[in-house]
Scaffold this active site. Structure first.
Site, PDB file in Angstrom:
ATOM      1  N   HIS A 189      -5.961   8.994  -2.334  1.00 58.96           N
ATOM      2  CA  HIS A 189      -4.886   7.669  -1.696  1.00 58.96           C
ATOM      3  C   HIS A 189      -5.600   6.645  -0.603  1.00 58.96           C
ATOM      4  CE1 HIS A 189      -1.525   6.679  -1.453  1.00 58.96           C
ATOM      5  NE2 HIS A 189      -1.016   7.423  -0.216  1.00 58.96           N
ATOM      6  N   ILE A 214       1.140  -1.276   0.020  1.00 64.30           N
ATOM      7  CA  ILE A 214       0.351  -0.190  -0.127  1.00 64.30           C
ATOM      8  C   ILE A 214       1.095   1.298  -0.177  1.00 64.30           C
ATOM      9  CG2 ILE A 214      -1.642   0.991   1.066  1.00 64.30           C
ATOM     10  CD1 ILE A 214      -2.293  -1.450   2.879  1.00 64.30           C
ATOM     11  N   SER A 215       0.300   2.521  -1.332  1.00 62.74           N
ATOM     12  CA  SER A 215       1.445   3.471  -1.821  1.00 62.74           C
ATOM     13  C   SER A 215       2.891   3.153  -1.359  1.00 62.74           C
ATOM     14  CB  SER A 215       0.842   4.094   0.381  1.00 62.74           C
ATOM     15  OG  SER A 215       1.249   5.264   0.336  1.00 62.74           O
ATOM     16  N   SER A 216       3.673   3.699  -0.085  1.00 68.77           N
ATOM     17  CA  SER A 216       4.753   3.526   0.064  1.00 68.77           C
ATOM     18  C   SER A 216       5.590   1.943  -0.378  1.00 68.77           C
ATOM     19  CB  SER A 216       5.648   3.734   1.109  1.00 68.77           C
ATOM     20  OG  SER A 216       7.692   3.197   1.332  1.00 68.77           O
ATOM     21  N   ALA A 233       3.652  -0.410  -1.929  1.00 69.77           N
ATOM     22  CA  ALA A 233       2.916  -0.149  -3.183  1.00 69.77           C
ATOM     23  C   ALA A 233       4.319  -0.253  -4.212  1.00 69.77           C
ATOM     24  CB  ALA A 233       1.444   0.085  -4.129  1.00 69.77           C
TER      25      ALA A 233
END
Length: 431
Positions: free
Chosen positions: A289, A151-153, A155
């Site tokens: 996000h 997820i996010s970082s 990802a």
């Protein structure tokens, strides 16, 4: 009559005996799997923490999921929060989850430095691969079923790991990330504003070359990859979604034109690329996000091939079927036609009370139609009565669950939908 003191002592002794006997018959609680920290797991140049979740009922040959948290996150936060559906699936299917945890200020993963963006470079990805090696040995992991999600970082790291270690990971699912290498910096910073703002644009070839450069000389296959992004993402702007699709379709050598488009949920648009759907993108309209949102992880579990038990003797799903569903199935068909061609998407739903473990869907094409390519299944023959068989990642269909397959075909005037569906010998309803 005895003294109160003696009576009290005698009563206390009797109660103690009763309590001891009574408690001896209380059943012991079964061990409950918990998130556990592992130390001494191998080379760890950036001092990451390693956590593992191994369910009580572990498959004999389990899959391994590497689940990577977001900036400011922790292993516990993603285990109990956005990744909780992965835990539920692990309990059901017996796979292992490894959680890397960043320990630097801000708890972001390094996807920016030169060391981070090359295989065995000595940054976070090196420590994560030590965790993978440790878990493989400890849990008898099926090497063909090692997958990664983040997820996010996390990802962003998912994309980097898929590029650096394509010989290890079979599939990846990234929630709100950027292309591998997009966050590269040269000033020691770990934040790239041009990339995060969605203004770092490259050609598919340039993105593909950047991914390939992370493991120079590698000529083998790359992981199947699934990309999720919200259209209202202002942290890692939405244009990164298109850039990542450019990168991975180029890496896989497939057309950037999707072979299928559908809507698993009302505000999602899913596009698949390559005949077997090796690249899949899901755009979430109106979502920011804060992904994954409800239902997303369930689709990721299917894409990653985690929704089937581990097998002690084989590493891929066989097309041999178990007994057919006890009640039935349904198939919904969507056809898009043009002058001499068409695409058809078939959504298969298991309407029985028992899971399907490997499937064959038989149907009849209208006269004059011939299948030229397909995705998410193998098709034979290409005209007349056709049998579609599951591929490695969608062989299981839980009760009430669905899977979507599709094909492209030519026609000589009749662009109608296929008919006469049966799943593992059971006649399916249509709708």
């Amino acid at each position: 009559m005895g003294s109160p003191t003696r009576i009290g002592a005698l009563l206390a002794a009797v109660l103690a005996v009763i309590a001891a006997v009574g408690f001896s018959f209380v059943p012991q609680q079964a061990h409950a799997a918990t998130l556990t920290q592992v130390t001494g797991f191998g080379t760890n140049p950036t001092n990451l923490n390693m956590y593992v979740y191994a369910p009580d009922r572990l498959a004999a040959r389990p899959a391994l999921l590497v689940m990577i948290h977001y900036c400011t996150g922790t292993a516990s936060a993603v285990h109990n929060g956005g990744g909780r559906d992965y835990v539920t699936a692990a309990d059901r299917y017996g796979f292992v989850i490894v959680y890397p945890e960043a320990t630097r200020d801000g708890r972001c993963f390094d996807v920016s430095t030169q060391n981070a963006l090359r295989r065995n470079g000595g940054s976070d990805s090196t420590g994560i691969m030590s965790m993978v090696s440790h878990a493989r040995q400890r849990y008898n992991v099926d090497p063909a079923r090692i997958v990664v999600s983040g997820i996010s970082s996390g990802a962003m790291m998912t994309n980097v790991l898929a590029a650096e270690y394509p010989d290890v990971f079979s599939a990846a699912s990234a929630f709100a990330g950027v292309p591998a290498g997009c966050f590269a910096t040269t000033d020691g910073s770990m934040w790239n504003s041009q990339c995060s703002g969605g203004t770092l644009n490259k050609t598919p070839q340039q993105w593909g070359d950047q991914a390939r450069a992370m493991f120079p000389g590698y000529t083998g296959s790359y992981p199947r990859i699934q990309l999720w992004h919200g259209t209202n993402d202002t942290t890692l702007a939405y244009p990164n979604f298109g850039e990542a699709l450019d990168q991975w379709t180029n890496v896989h050598g497939v057309s950037r034109t999707p072979v299928s488009t559908d809507q698993p949920q009302s505000n999602w648009t899913r596009t698949r690329y390559g005949a077997s759907g090796v690249v899949e993108g899901i755009s979430a309209q109106g979502t920011g996000h804060d992904v994954p949102t409800a239902g997303m992880v369930g689709h990721a579990i299917t894409f990653l091939g985690l929704d089937r038990p581990g097998d002690p003797t084989t590493t891929t799903t066989t097309t041999t079927t178990t007994p057919p569903p006890s009640q039935g199935c349904s198939v919904k068909t969507t056809v898009n036609a043009w002058n001499t061609g068409l695409t058809a998407n078939l959504t298969i739903t298991n309407t029985s009370a028992t899971p399907v473990r490997g499937w064959s869907l038989v149907f009849t094409l209208p006269g004059g139609q011939t299948i030229t390519s397909g995705w998410s299944a193998t098709y034979s023959p290409t005209s007349g009565q056709v049998t579609a068989r599951n591929v490695s990642y969608n062989g299981d269909i839980a009760p009430g669950a669905s899977t979507t397959i599709g094909f492209q075909a030519t026609h000589t005037g009749n662009a109608g939908a296929p008919s006469s569906f049966s799943l593992n010998g059971n006649t399916c309803t249509t709708g």
